[in-house]
Design an enzyme around this catalytic site. Sequence first.
Site, PDB file in Angstrom:
ATOM      1  N   HIS A 169       8.265-102.344 -40.196  1.00 48.76           N
ATOM      2  CA  HIS A 169       6.989-102.706 -39.580  1.00 48.76           C
ATOM      3  C   HIS A 169       7.061-104.188 -39.234  1.00 48.76           C
ATOM      4  O   HIS A 169       7.283-105.029 -40.106  1.00 48.76           O
ATOM      5  CB  HIS A 169       5.812-102.427 -40.516  1.00 48.76           C
ATOM      6  CG  HIS A 169       4.500-102.669 -39.835  1.00 48.76           C
ATOM      7  ND1 HIS A 169       3.808-101.679 -39.179  1.00 48.76           N
ATOM      8  CD2 HIS A 169       3.799-103.813 -39.651  1.00 48.76           C
ATOM      9  CE1 HIS A 169       2.723-102.189 -38.629  1.00 48.76           C
ATOM     10  NE2 HIS A 169       2.686-103.482 -38.901  1.00 48.76           N
ATOM     11  N   CYS A 170       6.866-104.506 -37.947  1.00 48.75           N
ATOM     12  CA  CYS A 170       7.049-105.891 -37.502  1.00 48.75           C
ATOM     13  C   CYS A 170       5.682-106.534 -37.222  1.00 48.75           C
ATOM     14  O   CYS A 170       4.971-106.120 -36.310  1.00 48.75           O
ATOM     15  CB  CYS A 170       7.904-105.918 -36.234  1.00 48.75           C
ATOM     16  SG  CYS A 170       8.098-107.573 -35.568  1.00 48.75           S
ATOM     17  N   PRO A 171       5.298-107.560 -37.999  1.00 46.45           N
ATOM     18  CA  PRO A 171       3.996-108.204 -37.751  1.00 46.45           C
ATOM     19  C   PRO A 171       3.943-108.911 -36.394  1.00 46.45           C
ATOM     20  O   PRO A 171       2.873-109.057 -35.815  1.00 46.45           O
ATOM     21  CB  PRO A 171       3.878-109.219 -38.895  1.00 46.45           C
ATOM     22  CG  PRO A 171       5.252-109.384 -39.427  1.00 46.45           C
ATOM     23  CD  PRO A 171       6.013-108.142 -39.130  1.00 46.45           C
ATOM     24  N   ASN A 174       2.884-106.334 -34.250  1.00 40.02           N
ATOM     25  CA  ASN A 174       1.787-105.580 -34.866  1.00 40.02           C
ATOM     26  C   ASN A 174       1.991-104.076 -34.698  1.00 40.02           C
ATOM     27  O   ASN A 174       1.074-103.339 -34.340  1.00 40.02           O
ATOM     28  CB  ASN A 174       0.444-106.017 -34.247  1.00 40.02           C
ATOM     29  CG  ASN A 174      -0.737-105.440 -34.991  1.00 40.02           C
ATOM     30  OD1 ASN A 174      -0.611-105.049 -36.156  1.00 40.02           O
ATOM     31  ND2 ASN A 174      -1.881-105.352 -34.319  1.00 40.02           N
ATOM     32  N   ASN A 175       3.211-103.637 -34.928  1.00 37.19           N
ATOM     33  CA  ASN A 175       3.524-102.216 -34.750  1.00 37.19           C
ATOM     34  C   ASN A 175       4.781-101.902 -35.550  1.00 37.19           C
ATOM     35  O   ASN A 175       5.527-102.797 -35.935  1.00 37.19           O
ATOM     36  CB  ASN A 175       3.774-101.939 -33.258  1.00 37.19           C
ATOM     37  CG  ASN A 175       3.634-100.475 -32.905  1.00 37.19           C
ATOM     38  OD1 ASN A 175       3.368 -99.650 -33.779  1.00 37.19           O
ATOM     39  ND2 ASN A 175       3.824-100.143 -31.650  1.00 37.19           N
TER      40      ASN A 175
END
Length: 335
Positions: A169-171, A174-175
Site C-alpha cells: 500500500h503506497c501512501p 493513496n492506493n
Amino acid sequence: MEAPSSKKLCCTVCVHTVKSIPVIFILCILAWSYYAYVYHLCLSRVTSVELSVPYLLVYHIILVLFLWSYFKTIFTEPSGAPPNCLFILLQFRLPEEVFEEFNRNPIDLSRQSAILRDFAENLPIMTFTNTNEHFFSDIRFCDKCKIVKPDRSHHCSVCRKCVLKMDHHCPWVNNCVSYSNYKYFILFLAYGLLMCIFVAATTIEYVIKFWDITTDMRIQDGSYKIHIIFLFFIASMFSLSLFSLLAYHIYLVSKNRTTLESFRPPKFLEGSDKNGFNLGCCRNIREVFGKEVLLWPFPIDTRLGDGVIYPLASDLKSNDSVRQSSNKSRTPFTV
Ligand SMILES: [Zn+2]
Ligand SMILES: [Zn+2]
C-alpha cells in the site's frame, strides 16, 4: 444532537483527507516546480528561443506522461480483475449460509477447517498459508471479506479489502499497488525519474553561474535564483530516491515477485518458493506490461491474465503433469 450518520460521514471525510495529504504534497511540489521551470527558467532566464522551445516541449511531454501514469495509479480500483474476468472472483466468496455455519458458536477449529477445505476443493488455488499464519487451516482465508484468498492476493488494512497480487500500500498514491495498477506505478516512477533528471540537467548550468562572480548575473535578481537553485536540489534529491525505488521494482518484475513475496515467499504444496512464479525475465516482463512492446511506455491496460490464476515456474516444465491434473479448474494464461 448530531445524527450518528453525519458523524460517521464527517469521520470518513477526515480520514480521506488525511490519507490524501501525501498526494496533495506531491501535486503542490509539482505545481511549484512547473511555475519555477516554465516561468523562471524557460521564459525569463533562457534567452535563446532555440533552447527554450525544446526545453518546454520535452518538459511538457514528460509531464503529461508522468501525470497520466500518476493519476491512473491513484484512481485504478486496487482489487479489480479485468471486467470480463470479474465472475472468476465470485467463486472465491463464501455464500452467506456457509459463512454462518463457519462462524457458528461454539467455534470449532476442525469444523472450520473442514468447511474451508471443502469449499476450496475446486478453486484454482496453488498457494497456502505459511506456518502459523492462520490457526485453523492451511487454506488462505479472509474473514473480513469472507473469501478464500486467490493466489498472491492479500488483505489491505488501509483499503479494507482483499487486493489481487498485492505489492504494497503506497501512501504517495493513496492506493494499493497491485495487479490492477502495477504497470502504471512503474511508469509513474520512470517518468518521475526522467523528469527529475531532465530538470536537474537543464538547470545545473544556471546554478553554477550563480556561484560564479565573473558572470553578469545581477545580485538584485534574487527571487528567480532561489527558485532555480531549489528546483535543481529538489530534482536531484528526488532522482536518487526514485532511481532506487524504480531499480528495485524492475528487479522484482524481472523475478515475477511482489514486495510482499520478497519478504515472505509464497507457500506451495511442495513448500515455500520465492521463485514459484518466476517464468524467466522476458515472460515476467510481458506478464506486467503485455505482449505489445509499443504499448509498454503508455499507462494503458495491457497486463496479461485475470489477476487470479498465474502460470507457475513448474508449469513450464513439460514433465510436470501432476500439478496440472491435480487442479482441473486451473487454466493459466499463456505468456
Ligand atoms: Zn480481505
Ligand atoms: Zn491498500
